[in-house]
Design a protein around this motif. Structure first.
Motif, PDB file in Angstrom:
ATOM      1  N   SER A 155       0.835  -1.194   0.000  1.00  0.00           N
ATOM      2  CA  SER A 155       0.000   0.000   0.000  1.00  0.00           C
ATOM      3  C   SER A 155       0.870   1.244   0.000  1.00  0.00           C
ATOM      4  O   SER A 155       2.055   1.197   0.332  1.00  0.00           O
ATOM      5  N   SER A 178      -6.564  -0.848  -7.242  1.00  0.00           N
ATOM      6  CA  SER A 178      -5.424  -1.226  -6.410  1.00  0.00           C
ATOM      7  C   SER A 178      -5.058  -2.696  -6.564  1.00  0.00           C
ATOM      8  O   SER A 178      -3.882  -3.060  -6.444  1.00  0.00           O
ATOM      9  N   SER A 214      -9.106  -0.063  -2.312  1.00  0.00           N
ATOM     10  CA  SER A 214      -8.443  -1.046  -1.467  1.00  0.00           C
ATOM     11  C   SER A 214      -9.012  -2.420  -1.792  1.00  0.00           C
ATOM     12  O   SER A 214     -10.149  -2.545  -2.249  1.00  0.00           O
ATOM     13  N   SER A 232      -3.729  -1.257  -1.050  1.00  0.00           N
ATOM     14  CA  SER A 232      -4.503  -0.015  -0.969  1.00  0.00           C
ATOM     15  C   SER A 232      -3.667   1.148  -1.468  1.00  0.00           C
ATOM     16  O   SER A 232      -2.438   1.156  -1.344  1.00  0.00           O
TER      17      SER A 232
END
Length: 332
Positions: A155, A178, A214, A232
């Protein structure tokens, strides 16, 4: 074919800022030309990265006799078209991830390259770092016992000067989201570790417009092992993986790219919690990828990595299908 392998690049995407210097520094590679639909961008790019030739169109680059391999950093919805065209022109292809919009497209790309007798690979760089070889050696030695679980996360907080309306990562029809952008690494790492496709998957997405901001995923394999991940673009920077077995575990807190190239390492934990730091050879993984791919071309190893990329795409399809089918379940 004689060394160095001659490279051309289709487009001036951001990732080429890393790949162009890698081509320049890899012993078996040489940068020949950049193709762009913007002459202004191409000139600025060529000057910065010392590229000798500017080509006005992607088609013209594929027609050049002095280019052996093309790197495709275009948005995902263009990967199939230009991979197939490059293969038909007799060019080897290094294509950025995700390979395509779906597994069917990815299969057509792989088939086109096989039929043309050219090398094809996804542009995931961490597989080529010496650290990945060390981790693989430990797994093969059985130091962790039987692998039971792979857990990973990737992320970062999205910050870009590019307007969302101009960014493919925010457009479903261009391969955004994502999962496709970040989760690809986690899914691929799980398959790379376990060496098989999962029997069952579950996906959960958090949407921002038409794409997932996400994504969380879970996979179960025939040998009883499991893999879980989250990705994410609205969370702090994380890029870690844990490979847990019956006798120990490996933990790496920066598997997709070392936080510091000169301090590349990971940890081995035994069953009593004792930790061993494994320091790795310092290396630039982009250069490792370019050199390894160039060596594949020189030695004729055509199908070394393409199966992993295709399997990753197949699992991505199943995760997305799961997330969409369960979107309205369990709501209060």
């Amino acid at each position: 074919m004689q060394s160095p392998v001659r490279w051309g690049i289709l487009g001036t995407a951001r990732i080429t800022r890393r790949v162009a210097p890698a081509i320049q520094s890899a012993p078996a590679a040489k940068l020949i030309a950049i193709a762009s639909r913007s002459e202004e961008k191409a000139k600025a790019w060529a000057e910065k990265y010392e590229c000798p030739q500017i080509v006005e169109s992607y088609e013209q680059l594929l027609e050049r006799d002095d280019v052996d391999v093309v790197y495709i950093p275009l948005p995902p919805h263009l990967h199939a078209e230009w991979t197939i065209k490059a293969a038909q022109a007799g060019k080897h292809v290094l294509c950025e991830k995700p390979l395509a919009l779906n597994a069917l497209e990815a299969e057509t790309m792989v088939n086109a390259c096989q039929q043309a007798g050219v090398c094809f690979e996804e542009g995931v760089m961490w597989y080529h770092h010496p650290r990945a070889t060390q981790i693989r050696d430990i797994l093969n030695q059985g130091r962790l016992g039987e692998i039971r679980r792979v857990t990973s996360a990737f992320s970062f907080p999205w910050q870009s000067s590019v307007e969302p309306s101009e960014e493919y990562r925010f457009k479903q029809e261009q391969g955004g989201g994502s999962l496709m952008d970040l989760g690809w690494y986690c899914v691929g790492a799980s398959l790379w570790t376990l060496g098989m496709l999962p029997e069952e998957v579950f996906g959960r997405e958090v949407l921002d417009g038409s794409v997932d901001e996400s994504f969380s995923g879970w996979m179960r394999f025939a040998n009883g092992a499991e893999a879980a991940f989250d990705c994410s673009r609205n969370m702090t920077s994380r890029r870690w993986i844990e490979i847990a077995g019956t006798e120990g575990s490996i933990v790496c807190d920066d598997f997709t790219r070392p936080w510091q190239e000169e301090k590349t390492r990971f940890w081995i934990h035994d069953a009593q919690g004792n930790a061993e730091v494994v320091n790795c050879e310092a290396a630039t993984q982009e250069t490792c990828l370019i050199e390894n791919f160039s060596q594949r071309i020189l030695t004729g190893q055509l199908d070394n990595q393409q199966s992993l990329g295709l399997k990753t795409q197949q699992v991505m399809d199943r995760l997305l299908k799961s997330a969409k089918s369960k979107r309205n379940e369990n709501e209060f």
